[in-house]
Design an enzyme around this catalytic site. Sequence first.
Site, PDB file in Angstrom:
ATOM      1  N   SER A  92      59.923  28.279  72.029  1.00  0.00           N
ATOM      2  CA  SER A  92      60.633  28.054  73.291  1.00  0.00           C
ATOM      3  C   SER A  92      60.915  29.339  74.058  1.00  0.00           C
ATOM      4  CB  SER A  92      61.955  27.325  73.017  1.00  0.00           C
ATOM      5  OG  SER A  92      62.699  28.043  72.067  1.00  0.00           O
ATOM      6  N   THR A 194      66.148  28.310  73.928  1.00  0.00           N
ATOM      7  CA  THR A 194      66.361  29.430  74.854  1.00  0.00           C
ATOM      8  C   THR A 194      67.254  30.454  74.180  1.00  0.00           C
ATOM      9  OG1 THR A 194      66.188  28.177  76.893  1.00  0.00           O
ATOM     10  CG2 THR A 194      67.629  30.085  76.949  1.00  0.00           C
ATOM     11  N   THR A 245      72.321  27.033  77.306  1.00  0.00           N
ATOM     12  CA  THR A 245      71.040  26.517  76.841  1.00  0.00           C
ATOM     13  C   THR A 245      71.085  24.995  77.010  1.00  0.00           C
ATOM     14  OG1 THR A 245      69.482  26.430  74.974  1.00  0.00           O
ATOM     15  CG2 THR A 245      71.807  26.337  74.430  1.00  0.00           C
ATOM     16  N   GLY A 246      69.934  24.383  77.050  1.00  0.00           N
ATOM     17  CA  GLY A 246      69.908  22.944  77.215  1.00  0.00           C
ATOM     18  C   GLY A 246      69.186  22.542  78.483  1.00  0.00           C
TER      19      GLY A 246
HETATM   20  N1  ASP Z   1      67.777  25.905  79.693  1.00  0.00           N
HETATM   21  C1  ASP Z   1      66.350  25.941  79.550  1.00  0.00           C
HETATM   22  C2  ASP Z   1      65.709  25.338  80.735  1.00  0.00           C
HETATM   23  O1  ASP Z   1      66.196  24.335  81.228  1.00  0.00           O
HETATM   24  C3  ASP Z   1      65.853  25.214  78.385  1.00  0.00           C
HETATM   25  C4  ASP Z   1      66.325  25.734  77.100  1.00  0.00           C
HETATM   26  O2  ASP Z   1      67.501  26.015  76.913  1.00  0.00           O
HETATM   27  O3  ASP Z   1      65.473  25.857  76.234  1.00  0.00           O
HETATM   28  O4  ASP Z   1      64.672  25.829  81.122  1.00  0.00           O
END
Ligand code: ASP
Length: 337
Positions: A92, A194, A245-246
Amino acid sequence: MQRRKFIKSAALTSAGLAVTNSLLSCEDTSKKENNTTPISTTQKASLPLVIATWYVENATAKAMEILQSGGTALDAVEQGCMVEEADIKNSSVGKGGLPDRDGNVTLDACIMDKDGNCGSVVFLKDITHAVSVARKVMEDTPHVMLAGEGAKQFALSNGFEAEDLLTESSKKAWEVWKVESEYKPIINIENHDTIGMLAIDKNGDISGACTTSGLAYKMQGRVGDSPIIGSGLFIDNEIGGCVATGLGEEVVKTVGSFLVVELMRQGKSPQQACEEAISRIVSKPNSNYKDFQVGYIAVNKKGETGSYSIHQWFSMTKFQDGKNEQIQSDYFLKNNS
Ligand code: ASP
């Protein structure tokens, strides 16, 4: 025809997004919710300290090494994030990140220092260390954000090397995904996603950084919260910092990281501020929060920390007082069975 249907159906509904590995958790959300008193992860400050989203002990160890040798929080968060960007097993972030639906690995990253300077890159291709390019944008340009081909050219002209970021295993995963091309939440939890990192150095100064390949199998061109200052990351050296994150769309809609820092300014602890920011998401009318994950980590000027998420299994890595540990985050959706 199928592809057309696919793109049409790609409106950003949570059910329509395959969030990078761990994000769309997780639990049987039909179970009863319970928002009991939060568990605080607050601790007495001892500096330096570093916290990061998910379980990334090698990244926090690197950051702490920098801090212990007298490096700045800015150097620490950059180098800490670089560890995960270079790790091809982390699907990721950076090299090895899962691609968009067309097979392109595109990276988003940002960085912010104690003086409120910041830099970011979005839709960056072929360069592993997006966080370092973001730092260059901050330090060597009059701008805050560079995108796409411009960001790549800027990186190349500053000595970054172009490389193919799509690894064999990410390519295989994408090919498997293409068979169905379905945007359903991935019921899966990994121990990192992330990478967002916050550090306080020996001088008490705070910096933060955030780096990601974003949602797996996103629409080409999609950018999430991670490179958006105030959403994915915010630092105010007088107050503290926060990183998210998310599901980025939900973080952007509530300007999550800025919100957390402002709540700390109003007197909330990092833990309380993270909880309030999650509450802003889940309490929206018609929020389908059971289908997606958002997690925040925060630190205040005193070195107190907090973390909170919607679903279970979000964690924070914290390195302080010689201890580099994973701390399970408290969360909004409780499974009471
Ligand atoms: N926040 C990131 C995004 O929406 C995704 C993640 O946290 O992996 O791109």
